[in-house]
Design a protein around this motif. Structure first.
Motif, PDB file in Angstrom:
ATOM      1  N   ALA A  66       3.668   2.334 -17.503  1.00 53.32           N
ATOM      2  CA  ALA A  66       3.092   1.985 -16.201  1.00 53.32           C
ATOM      3  C   ALA A  66       4.177   1.537 -15.220  1.00 53.32           C
ATOM      4  CB  ALA A  66       2.039   0.895 -16.369  1.00 53.32           C
ATOM      5  N   LEU A  67       5.141   0.736 -15.695  1.00 52.24           N
ATOM      6  CA  LEU A  67       6.225   0.280 -14.818  1.00 52.24           C
ATOM      7  C   LEU A  67       7.077   1.449 -14.335  1.00 52.24           C
ATOM      8  CD1 LEU A  67       7.728  -3.029 -16.280  1.00 52.24           C
ATOM      9  CD2 LEU A  67       6.344  -2.726 -14.225  1.00 52.24           C
ATOM     10  N   VAL A  68       7.410   2.354 -15.250  1.00 50.44           N
ATOM     11  CA  VAL A  68       8.210   3.527 -14.870  1.00 50.44           C
ATOM     12  C   VAL A  68       7.449   4.400 -13.880  1.00 50.44           C
ATOM     13  CG1 VAL A  68       9.227   5.676 -15.724  1.00 50.44           C
ATOM     14  CG2 VAL A  68       9.593   3.541 -16.975  1.00 50.44           C
ATOM     15  N   ALA A  69       6.157   4.633 -14.160  1.00 48.09           N
ATOM     16  CA  ALA A  69       5.341   5.482 -13.283  1.00 48.09           C
ATOM     17  C   ALA A  69       5.203   4.874 -11.891  1.00 48.09           C
ATOM     18  CB  ALA A  69       3.960   5.686 -13.902  1.00 48.09           C
ATOM     19  N   MET A  70       5.173   3.540 -11.832  1.00 49.22           N
ATOM     20  CA  MET A  70       5.015   2.853 -10.547  1.00 49.22           C
ATOM     21  C   MET A  70       6.235   3.050  -9.648  1.00 49.22           C
ATOM     22  SD  MET A  70       3.814  -1.085 -10.064  1.00 49.22           S
ATOM     23  CE  MET A  70       5.393  -1.785 -10.539  1.00 49.22           C
ATOM     24  N   ASN A  71       7.382   3.273 -10.250  1.00 50.24           N
ATOM     25  CA  ASN A  71       8.624   3.468  -9.483  1.00 50.24           C
ATOM     26  C   ASN A  71       9.094   4.919  -9.485  1.00 50.24           C
ATOM     27  OD1 ASN A  71       9.444   0.578  -8.794  1.00 50.24           O
ATOM     28  ND2 ASN A  71       9.067   0.429 -10.989  1.00 50.24           N
ATOM     29  N   TYR A  72       8.173   5.819  -9.851  1.00 48.22           N
ATOM     30  CA  TYR A  72       8.486   7.250  -9.916  1.00 48.22           C
ATOM     31  C   TYR A  72       7.602   7.967  -8.908  1.00 48.22           C
ATOM     32  CZ  TYR A  72       8.450  12.004 -11.905  1.00 48.22           C
ATOM     33  OH  TYR A  72       8.517  13.364 -12.091  1.00 48.22           O
ATOM     34  N   LEU A 111       9.420  -8.852 -11.761  1.00 42.09           N
ATOM     35  CA  LEU A 111       9.485  -7.638 -12.567  1.00 42.09           C
ATOM     36  C   LEU A 111      10.444  -6.619 -11.953  1.00 42.09           C
ATOM     37  CD1 LEU A 111       5.739  -7.133 -13.554  1.00 42.09           C
ATOM     38  CD2 LEU A 111       7.628  -7.595 -15.113  1.00 42.09           C
ATOM     39  N   HIS A 112      10.506  -6.620 -10.620  1.00 47.16           N
ATOM     40  CA  HIS A 112      11.355  -5.639  -9.940  1.00 47.16           C
ATOM     41  C   HIS A 112      12.828  -5.850 -10.269  1.00 47.16           C
ATOM     42  CE1 HIS A 112      12.453  -2.689  -6.934  1.00 47.16           C
ATOM     43  NE2 HIS A 112      13.325  -3.546  -6.417  1.00 47.16           N
ATOM     44  N   SER A 113      13.211  -7.093 -10.545  1.00 45.27           N
ATOM     45  CA  SER A 113      14.622  -7.400 -10.806  1.00 45.27           C
ATOM     46  C   SER A 113      15.146  -6.716 -12.063  1.00 45.27           C
ATOM     47  CB  SER A 113      14.816  -8.916 -10.919  1.00 45.27           C
ATOM     48  OG  SER A 113      14.095  -9.428 -12.024  1.00 45.27           O
ATOM     49  N   TRP A 114      14.246  -6.420 -13.024  1.00 46.56           N
ATOM     50  CA  TRP A 114      14.716  -5.722 -14.228  1.00 46.56           C
ATOM     51  C   TRP A 114      14.037  -4.369 -14.427  1.00 46.56           C
ATOM     52  CZ3 TRP A 114      11.185  -4.680 -18.158  1.00 46.56           C
ATOM     53  CH2 TRP A 114       9.990  -5.401 -18.123  1.00 46.56           C
ATOM     54  N   SER A 115      13.294  -3.930 -13.395  1.00 43.41           N
ATOM     55  CA  SER A 115      12.605  -2.638 -13.516  1.00 43.41           C
ATOM     56  C   SER A 115      13.595  -1.468 -13.596  1.00 43.41           C
ATOM     57  CB  SER A 115      11.650  -2.425 -12.341  1.00 43.41           C
ATOM     58  OG  SER A 115      12.355  -2.384 -11.122  1.00 43.41           O
ATOM     59  N   LYS A 116      14.851  -1.681 -13.105  1.00 38.52           N
ATOM     60  CA  LYS A 116      15.845  -0.607 -13.185  1.00 38.52           C
ATOM     61  C   LYS A 116      16.206  -0.281 -14.636  1.00 38.52           C
ATOM     62  CE  LYS A 116      19.535  -3.951 -12.322  1.00 38.52           C
ATOM     63  NZ  LYS A 116      20.645  -4.323 -11.425  1.00 38.52           N
ATOM     64  N   TYR A 117      15.906  -1.207 -15.538  1.00 35.39           N
ATOM     65  CA  TYR A 117      16.157  -0.961 -16.957  1.00 35.39           C
ATOM     66  C   TYR A 117      14.918  -0.432 -17.681  1.00 35.39           C
ATOM     67  CZ  TYR A 117      20.067  -4.081 -15.857  1.00 35.39           C
ATOM     68  OH  TYR A 117      21.170  -4.656 -15.298  1.00 35.39           O
ATOM     69  N   ARG A 167       0.842  -1.192   0.000  1.00 33.32           N
ATOM     70  CA  ARG A 167       0.000   0.000   0.000  1.00 33.32           C
ATOM     71  C   ARG A 167       0.881   1.247   0.000  1.00 33.32           C
ATOM     72  NH1 ARG A 167      -5.360  -0.752   1.675  1.00 33.32           N
ATOM     73  NH2 ARG A 167      -5.856  -2.871   2.339  1.00 33.32           N
ATOM     74  N   ARG A 168       0.652   2.134  -0.947  1.00 34.43           N
ATOM     75  CA  ARG A 168       1.400   3.388  -0.974  1.00 34.43           C
ATOM     76  C   ARG A 168       0.676   4.338  -1.932  1.00 34.43           C
ATOM     77  NH1 ARG A 168       6.951   1.149  -3.521  1.00 34.43           N
ATOM     78  NH2 ARG A 168       6.567  -0.337  -1.855  1.00 34.43           N
ATOM     79  N   ILE A 169       1.056   5.612  -1.882  1.00 39.00           N
ATOM     80  CA  ILE A 169       0.468   6.592  -2.782  1.00 39.00           C
ATOM     81  C   ILE A 169       1.366   6.704  -4.009  1.00 39.00           C
ATOM     82  CG2 ILE A 169      -0.188   9.009  -3.072  1.00 39.00           C
ATOM     83  CD1 ILE A 169      -0.725   9.113  -0.069  1.00 39.00           C
ATOM     84  N   TYR A 170       0.831   6.367  -5.154  1.00 34.51           N
ATOM     85  CA  TYR A 170       1.619   6.370  -6.386  1.00 34.51           C
ATOM     86  C   TYR A 170       1.463   7.731  -7.076  1.00 34.51           C
ATOM     87  CZ  TYR A 170       2.364   1.396  -5.814  1.00 34.51           C
ATOM     88  OH  TYR A 170       2.751   0.163  -5.338  1.00 34.51           O
ATOM     89  N   THR A 171       2.277   8.678  -6.660  1.00 30.08           N
ATOM     90  CA  THR A 171       2.187  10.016  -7.247  1.00 30.08           C
ATOM     91  C   THR A 171       2.612  10.004  -8.711  1.00 30.08           C
ATOM     92  OG1 THR A 171       4.382  10.502  -6.353  1.00 30.08           O
ATOM     93  CG2 THR A 171       2.478  11.223  -5.059  1.00 30.08           C
ATOM     94  N   GLY A 172       3.471   9.044  -9.082  1.00 28.33           N
ATOM     95  CA  GLY A 172       3.845   8.915 -10.492  1.00 28.33           C
ATOM     96  C   GLY A 172       2.649   8.587 -11.361  1.00 28.33           C
TER      97      GLY A 172
END
Length: 345
Positions: A264-270, A216-222, A4-9
């Motif tokens: 969507a992946l980038v926004a989720m980690n932004y 997915l997190h293992s390669w989300s840095k790319y 649970r978190r607020i996804y401002t991205g």
């Protein structure tokens, strides 16, 4: 599973996507191409947020209630704006009845179907439904109400095995691409473009992101680098399709799905710092739903001025009107506390 978190991205990029969707309907150059990624992004994010909570529920009744809550919220959003668009719907009803040559029971049934599927085109790009309910963007809300229960039904049918469900969604997407991007060769009708079938692949991707968060997190840095490459390919493909088909606004092309997925992946980690994330979130919904009124009015004004080809100016004017109306809406909502106002976002 996603915590649970607020996804401002999500909130920020949804606002940008809503602005670009306005660019589609005002035919603003370049942005109208980028805008075709708006609906995929909306759908994937909605699915991520839905399944993030849905997957936490272990009892069937709680899952059923949450699904009903999801559909009810979207339906209330749809029906509230439908009241606002009734004048345009009445005008479209008259146009449709004339085109069908009279008010018969059969024609009323045709109109009723068109009302709930208000943005359907044939293979020649002819509007079959003539925006029967008054605002073409409403197709997304109606499609979401159907697509989510269908996806959950497919997951239950295959006992939560994702591969067969994903294959079904991909097959449908392949048809849509063949009927849309390659319509000159296949002569298939893109009748699925504005129905729940188009959203299935994106809702499925949102589900997969939630279910397979750790891998997915293992390669989300790319993901940023991959997004840049995929976005460039999306632009190139859109320009090529536009060059040969004469239309830079093809709904679905080969790179639409992977580009939307990566956004969507980038926004989720932004996590941009937003002072009012709820207002930003509400603004994106308001802009998406409100845009048709200023577009209809300002197009009429532009026609009288002989400005029919000034699409960029129309886009800017519609956007400014929409922003002003949103802030007026926010003021009214805070001051009057009218219950129905909260259903508008």
């Amino acid at each position: 599973m996603i915590s649970r978190r607020i996804y401002t991205g999500f909130d920020l990029i949804k606002l940008i996507a809503a602005i670009c969707i306005i660019a589609i309907h005002t035919k603003a150059p370049f942005l109208n191409i980028v805008g075709r990624l708006g609906v995929p992004f909306f759908a994937i994010v909605s699915s991520i947020l839905f399944f993030n909570h849905y997957q936490r529920l272990t009892k069937y009744k709680k899952r059923k209630d949450y699904l009903l809550k999801f559909c009810r919220r979207i339906f209330l959003l749809y029906i509230t704006w439908q009241v606002i668009y009734l004048p345009i719907a009445v005008r479209q009803w008259k146009v449709i009845m004339v085109s069908l040559k009279g008010n018969s029971f059969k024609n009323m049934l045709i109109y009723l179907v068109d009302f709930f599927f208000p943005a359907v085109y044939n293979s020649q790009g002819v509007d079959l439904t003539q925006d029967a309910n008054g605002w073409g963007p409403s197709w997304y809300l109606l499609a979401s109400i159907i697509a989510m229960p269908v996806l959950i039904g497919l997951l239950r049918l295959f006992k939560q095995h994702t591969l067969p469900v994903f294959i079904i969604c991909v097959v449908i997407e392949v048809y849509i691409i063949l009927a849309d991007e390659f319509s000159d060769w296949t002569h298939l009708s893109p009748i699925m473009n504005h129905t729940f079938l188009r959203l299935l692949i994106y809702f499925c991707l949102g589900y997969l992101i939630v279910r397979y968060r750790d891998p997915l997190h293992s390669w989300s840095k790319y993901s940023v680098q991959l997004l840049v490459v995929c976005f460039c390919l999306f632009l190139v493909e859109s320009l090529i399709v536009g060059h040969f088909n004469g239309d830079y606004n093809t709904e679905e092309i080969i790179t639409t799905v992977p580009t939307g997925f990566l956004i969507a992946l980038v926004a989720m980690n932004y996590y941009p710092k937003l002072h009012y994330p709820v207002q930003v979130r509400n603004m994106s919904t308001f802009l998406y739903c409100f845009q048709i009124w200023p577009i209809v009015v300002m197009r009429r004004v532009f026609e009288t001025w002989g400005w029919e080809s000034r699409h960029l100016i129309l886009f800017v004017v519609v956007l400014l009107i929409s922003f002003v109306c949103f802030f007026l809406y926010e003021k009214c909502r805070q001051h009057f506390k009218w219950h129905f106002l909260r259903y508008m976002v």
